[in-house]
Design a protein around this motif. Sequence first.
Motif, short mmCIF file in Angstrom:
data_model
loop_
_atom_site.label_atom_id
_atom_site.label_comp_id
_atom_site.label_asym_id
_atom_site.label_seq_id
_atom_site.Cartn_x
_atom_site.Cartn_y
_atom_site.Cartn_z
N ASN A 137 0.87 9.76 -5.22
CA ASN A 137 1.29 11.10 -4.84
C ASN A 137 2.17 11.74 -5.91
OD1 ASN A 137 -0.14 11.03 -2.45
ND2 ASN A 137 1.58 10.32 -1.22
N LYS A 138 3.02 10.92 -6.53
CA LYS A 138 3.86 11.43 -7.62
C LYS A 138 3.01 11.88 -8.80
CE LYS A 138 8.39 11.41 -7.04
NZ LYS A 138 9.19 12.63 -7.33
N LEU A 139 1.99 11.08 -9.11
CA LEU A 139 1.08 11.48 -10.19
C LEU A 139 0.37 12.79 -9.85
CD1 LEU A 139 -0.66 8.15 -11.33
CD2 LEU A 139 0.66 9.70 -12.79
N CYS A 140 -0.06 12.91 -8.60
CA CYS A 140 -0.73 14.15 -8.15
C CYS A 140 0.20 15.35 -8.31
CB CYS A 140 -1.16 14.03 -6.69
SG CYS A 140 -2.66 13.07 -6.45
N GLU A 141 1.45 15.17 -7.93
CA GLU A 141 2.43 16.27 -8.05
C GLU A 141 2.61 16.65 -9.52
OE1 GLU A 141 6.16 15.17 -6.30
OE2 GLU A 141 5.23 14.64 -4.37
N ARG A 142 2.59 15.65 -10.39
CA ARG A 142 2.87 15.89 -11.82
C ARG A 142 1.70 16.58 -12.51
NH1 ARG A 142 7.28 15.69 -15.19
NH2 ARG A 142 8.02 13.89 -14.00
N VAL A 143 0.46 16.15 -12.23
CA VAL A 143 -0.68 16.66 -13.01
C VAL A 143 -1.62 17.57 -12.21
CG1 VAL A 143 -0.66 14.70 -14.59
CG2 VAL A 143 -2.13 14.61 -12.57
N GLY A 144 -1.38 17.68 -10.90
CA GLY A 144 -2.25 18.50 -10.07
C GLY A 144 -3.50 17.75 -9.64
N LYS A 145 -4.33 17.42 -10.57
CA LYS A 145 -5.54 16.62 -10.29
C LYS A 145 -5.54 15.44 -11.24
CE LYS A 145 -10.62 17.02 -10.13
NZ LYS A 145 -10.82 16.40 -8.83
N ILE A 146 -5.72 14.25 -10.67
CA ILE A 146 -5.67 13.04 -11.50
C ILE A 146 -7.02 12.85 -12.18
CG2 ILE A 146 -5.34 10.54 -11.50
CD1 ILE A 146 -3.46 10.87 -9.13
N THR A 147 -7.06 13.26 -13.45
CA THR A 147 -8.25 13.08 -14.29
C THR A 147 -7.84 12.31 -15.54
OG1 THR A 147 -7.92 15.09 -15.58
CG2 THR A 147 -9.17 15.31 -13.50
N PRO A 148 -8.79 11.70 -16.25
CA PRO A 148 -8.42 11.01 -17.49
C PRO A 148 -7.68 11.92 -18.47
CG PRO A 148 -10.63 10.37 -16.83
CD PRO A 148 -10.20 11.47 -15.90
N GLU A 207 7.39 10.18 -18.34
CA GLU A 207 6.80 10.87 -17.19
C GLU A 207 6.05 9.89 -16.28
OE1 GLU A 207 5.98 15.40 -18.85
OE2 GLU A 207 4.70 13.76 -19.56
N MET A 208 5.39 8.91 -16.87
CA MET A 208 4.71 7.90 -16.06
C MET A 208 5.73 7.07 -15.28
SD MET A 208 1.38 8.18 -16.34
CE MET A 208 0.62 6.63 -15.90
N ARG A 209 6.86 6.75 -15.91
CA ARG A 209 7.91 6.00 -15.20
C ARG A 209 8.44 6.80 -14.02
NH1 ARG A 209 9.61 4.45 -20.33
NH2 ARG A 209 11.25 6.04 -20.36
N GLU A 210 8.57 8.11 -14.22
CA GLU A 210 9.06 8.98 -13.13
C GLU A 210 8.07 9.01 -11.96
OE1 GLU A 210 9.77 12.74 -14.99
OE2 GLU A 210 11.45 11.97 -16.18
N CYS A 211 6.83 8.67 -12.23
CA CYS A 211 5.80 8.59 -11.19
C CYS A 211 5.67 7.17 -10.63
CB CYS A 211 4.45 9.06 -11.74
SG CYS A 211 4.43 10.79 -12.23
N TYR A 212 6.70 6.36 -10.87
CA TYR A 212 6.77 4.98 -10.34
C TYR A 212 5.71 4.07 -10.91
CZ TYR A 212 9.14 7.84 -6.76
OH TYR A 212 9.92 8.77 -6.11
N LEU A 217 0.84 -1.21 0.00
CA LEU A 217 0.00 0.00 0.00
C LEU A 217 0.87 1.25 0.00
CD1 LEU A 217 -2.80 -0.99 2.55
CD2 LEU A 217 -2.79 -1.25 0.06
N ALA A 218 2.00 1.20 0.69
CA ALA A 218 2.91 2.36 0.74
C ALA A 218 3.48 2.68 -0.64
CB ALA A 218 4.03 2.11 1.74
N SER A 219 3.88 1.65 -1.39
CA SER A 219 4.42 1.86 -2.74
C SER A 219 3.37 2.47 -3.66
CB SER A 219 4.89 0.53 -3.34
OG SER A 219 5.94 -0.02 -2.59
N ALA A 220 2.15 1.95 -3.55
CA ALA A 220 1.06 2.47 -4.39
C ALA A 220 0.77 3.93 -4.07
CB ALA A 220 -0.20 1.63 -4.19
N LEU A 221 0.77 4.27 -2.78
CA LEU A 221 0.50 5.65 -2.39
C LEU A 221 1.61 6.59 -2.86
CD1 LEU A 221 -1.47 7.49 -0.92
CD2 LEU A 221 -0.23 7.03 1.21
N SER A 222 2.85 6.12 -2.84
CA SER A 222 3.96 6.94 -3.36
C SER A 222 3.76 7.26 -4.84
CB SER A 222 5.30 6.20 -3.18
OG SER A 222 5.62 6.09 -1.82
N ALA A 223 3.34 6.26 -5.60
CA ALA A 223 3.10 6.47 -7.03
C ALA A 223 1.93 7.42 -7.25
CB ALA A 223 2.84 5.13 -7.73
#
Length: 214
Positions: free
Chosen positions: A65-76, A86-91, A57-63
């Motif tokens: 959070n990285k996506l949130c940092e990258r796009v602001g709001k996670i939308t399609p 960029e997706m790889r950089e978000c784990y 669960l911790a690894s998933a949450l890190s990924a």
Amino acid sequence: MPQQFTQATYHSICDKLATMDTDFADVIKLYGYPPFWSRPNTYESLVHIILEQQVSLASALSALNKLCERVGKITPAHVLLLTDAEMRECYCSRQKTDYIRYLAEAIISGQINLEAFEQMEDEDIRRQLTALKGIGNWTVDVYVMFALHHTDVLPIGDLAIVNAIKRLKGLPKETTKEELALVAEQWKPYRTVASMLLWHYYLASPKPSTKGRA
């Protein structure tokens, strides 16, 4: 429309389960009520569950959070703008990147309508979501339990649930999932909340000693 539970009814359902199964009464007595695990009915929540497949669960949450940092709001729309790098950089692994994109495209095209799921039966939701690559029964189970709060779902594909039932009931490790599902029949129509109690027990209780085992 399937029965749903709310934060207001959560503890009373836990209490009903405690009267149906004294093992649950012991769990509540020892560890208190389980947290009210809940997530909004959004694309982001489904992305979060996809990221949780087969990892901690911790690894998933890190990924996430990285996506949130990258796009602001996670939308399609936002996620589909990201490159593979960029997706790889978000784990996000290559496989999970594909799954997250397939879901985004299905929502944008109208193939999947999350709001409509709020009025639908479990099996209709399951049929639509599992038609998408990368979404299996475990992902659907967790989504229906956490985001839609359907009352009677047993995620038998979840290893923690499997181990918690075996430990709580003193069952041998070779007990099959089919046998465990039969044990869970006694918790109908509240198997979702029973699962919350099982996760709570699994996380809170001391793990059995492995000393002396090969």
